[in-house]
Design an enzyme around this catalytic site. Structure first.
Site, PDB file in Angstrom:
ATOM      1  CB  ALA A 199       1.682  -0.166   6.733  1.00  0.00           C
ATOM      2  CG  ASN A 228       8.546  -2.225   0.250  1.00  0.00           C
ATOM      3  OD1 ASN A 228       7.859  -2.108   1.870  1.00  0.00           O
ATOM      4  ND2 ASN A 228       9.028  -1.388  -0.026  1.00  0.00           N
ATOM      5  CG  HIS A 255      10.696  -2.957   4.788  1.00  0.00           C
ATOM      6  ND1 HIS A 255       9.523  -2.601   4.416  1.00  0.00           N
ATOM      7  CD2 HIS A 255      10.652  -3.581   5.307  1.00  0.00           C
ATOM      8  CE1 HIS A 255       8.518  -3.350   5.450  1.00  0.00           C
ATOM      9  NE2 HIS A 255       9.863  -4.510   5.816  1.00  0.00           N
ATOM     10  CE1 TYR A 310       9.419   5.252   2.779  1.00  0.00           C
ATOM     11  CE2 TYR A 310       8.375   6.648   2.868  1.00  0.00           C
ATOM     12  CZ  TYR A 310       8.248   6.387   3.236  1.00  0.00           C
ATOM     13  OH  TYR A 310       7.048   5.734   4.737  1.00  0.00           O
ATOM     14  N   PRO A 313       0.506  -1.629   0.409  1.00  0.00           N
ATOM     15  CG  PRO A 313      -0.536  -1.163   1.796  1.00  0.00           C
ATOM     16  CD  PRO A 313       0.532  -1.845   1.104  1.00  0.00           C
ATOM     17  CG  ASN A 314      -0.378   4.203   1.415  1.00  0.00           C
ATOM     18  OD1 ASN A 314      -1.195   4.854   0.273  1.00  0.00           O
ATOM     19  ND2 ASN A 314      -0.262   3.727   2.421  1.00  0.00           N
ATOM     20  CD  GLU A 320      10.123  -7.605   6.058  1.00  0.00           C
ATOM     21  OE1 GLU A 320      10.174  -8.779   6.928  1.00  0.00           O
ATOM     22  OE2 GLU A 320       8.990  -6.318   5.886  1.00  0.00           O
ATOM     23  NE  ARG A 337      10.355   5.792   8.156  1.00  0.00           N
ATOM     24  CZ  ARG A 337       9.333   5.167   7.701  1.00  0.00           C
ATOM     25  NH1 ARG A 337       9.464   4.915   6.714  1.00  0.00           N
ATOM     26  NH2 ARG A 337       8.131   7.575   7.653  1.00  0.00           N
ATOM     27  NE  ARG A 386       2.401  13.215   0.723  1.00  0.00           N
ATOM     28  CZ  ARG A 386       1.495  11.684   0.963  1.00  0.00           C
ATOM     29  NH1 ARG A 386       0.402  10.863   0.588  1.00  0.00           N
ATOM     30  NH2 ARG A 386       2.061  11.511   2.216  1.00  0.00           N
TER      31      ARG A 386
HETATM   32  O1  CA2 Z   1      10.197   1.753   3.821  1.00  0.00           O
HETATM   33  C1  CA2 Z   1       9.622   1.176   3.129  1.00  0.00           C
HETATM   34  O2  CA2 Z   1       9.797   0.639   2.377  1.00  0.00           O
HETATM   35  C2  CA2 Z   1       8.260   0.437   3.654  1.00  0.00           C
HETATM   36  O3  CA2 Z   1       7.696  -0.160   3.762  1.00  0.00           O
HETATM   37  C3  CA2 Z   1       6.997   2.288   3.109  1.00  0.00           C
HETATM   38  C4  CA2 Z   1       5.949   1.756   4.082  1.00  0.00           C
HETATM   39  C5  CA2 Z   1       5.446   2.187   5.302  1.00  0.00           C
HETATM   40  O4  CA2 Z   1       4.660   1.823   6.080  1.00  0.00           O
HETATM   41  C6  CA2 Z   1       7.040   0.806   5.890  1.00  0.00           C
HETATM   42  O5  CA2 Z   1       7.663   0.999   7.471  1.00  0.00           O
HETATM   43  C7  CA2 Z   1       8.262   0.941   5.647  1.00  0.00           C
HETATM   44  C8  CA2 Z   1       4.861   3.279   3.385  1.00  0.00           C
HETATM   45  C9  CA2 Z   1       4.836   3.596   1.949  1.00  0.00           C
HETATM   46  C10 CA2 Z   1       4.765   4.774   2.182  1.00  0.00           C
HETATM   47  O6  CA2 Z   1       5.064   5.310   0.507  1.00  0.00           O
HETATM   48  C11 CA2 Z   1       4.726   6.163   0.052  1.00  0.00           C
HETATM   49  C12 CA2 Z   1       5.973   6.896  -0.563  1.00  0.00           C
HETATM   50  C13 CA2 Z   1       5.608   7.770  -0.986  1.00  0.00           C
HETATM   51  C14 CA2 Z   1       4.946   9.531  -0.818  1.00  0.00           C
HETATM   52  C15 CA2 Z   1       4.525   8.685   0.695  1.00  0.00           C
HETATM   53  C16 CA2 Z   1       4.105   7.096   0.928  1.00  0.00           C
END
Ligand code: CA2
Length: 151
Positions: free
Chosen positions: A77, A74, A100, A23, A10-11, A98, A107, A18
């Protein structure tokens, strides 16, 4: 030639738009293209998918796993929360790495726990988009017959 799966949760479709300081500035399409190129260079096929829903991830894993040799995931969340995703990965019995993008250990406290890491072959966290490429290189070595740095 083996089929390797790349599943983003997700996301991650928002990448590049953003929070580039957390990221990176690559879009998901950029990352998938680089990963497909790398998989091809290593002699394998990469099948990519992103889903914002837990059920969508579980369904796709169940559909794709029987014809695949390895998975890079990946989980976003859902990696911190999803028993369903854990059960699906145990159910399909597909070895996985896995990944990230961010260093989840540097964090918030809640990002330190994972439903998946203990059943993964390995976990890469904090190396940005390069983490996906390193995972593919590791997997190619495993598929070649073991490698000296693997389990
Ligand atoms: O660091 C990672 O790859 C995460 O899997 C990213 C997840 C986060 O919940 C994990 O704790 C770590 C969140 C992905 C959200 O991606 C976005 C990308 C751009 C803007 C907003 C969110």
């Amino acid at each position: 030639m083996a089929s390797i799966l790349l599943l983003n949760g997700p996301n991650l479709n928002l990448l590049g738009r953003r929070e580039p300081e957390v990221y990176g500035s690559d879009t998901l399409a950029d990352i998938e293209r680089r990963c497909k190129d790398e998989a091809g260079r290593l002699g394998h096929q990469l099948i990519c998918r992103q889903s914002n829903s837990e059920g969508g991830m579980v369904d796709w894993l169940q559909q794709q796993a029987p014809s695949a040799a390895y998975l890079v995931i990946n989980p976003g969340a859902y990696g911190h929360t999803s028993i369903a995703l854990r059960d699906a990965l145990l159910g399909v019995a597909l070895p996985f790495v896995e990944v990230h993008l961010s260093n989840v250990h540097a964090r918030e406290e809640f990002r330190r726990s994972s439903m998946l890491t203990d059943i993964a072959v390995g976990c890469i966290s904090g190396l940005g988009a390069q983490g996906y490429l390193l995972a593919l290189q590791f997997i190619a070595e495993q598929l070649r017959g073991g490698g000296s740095d693997g389990p």
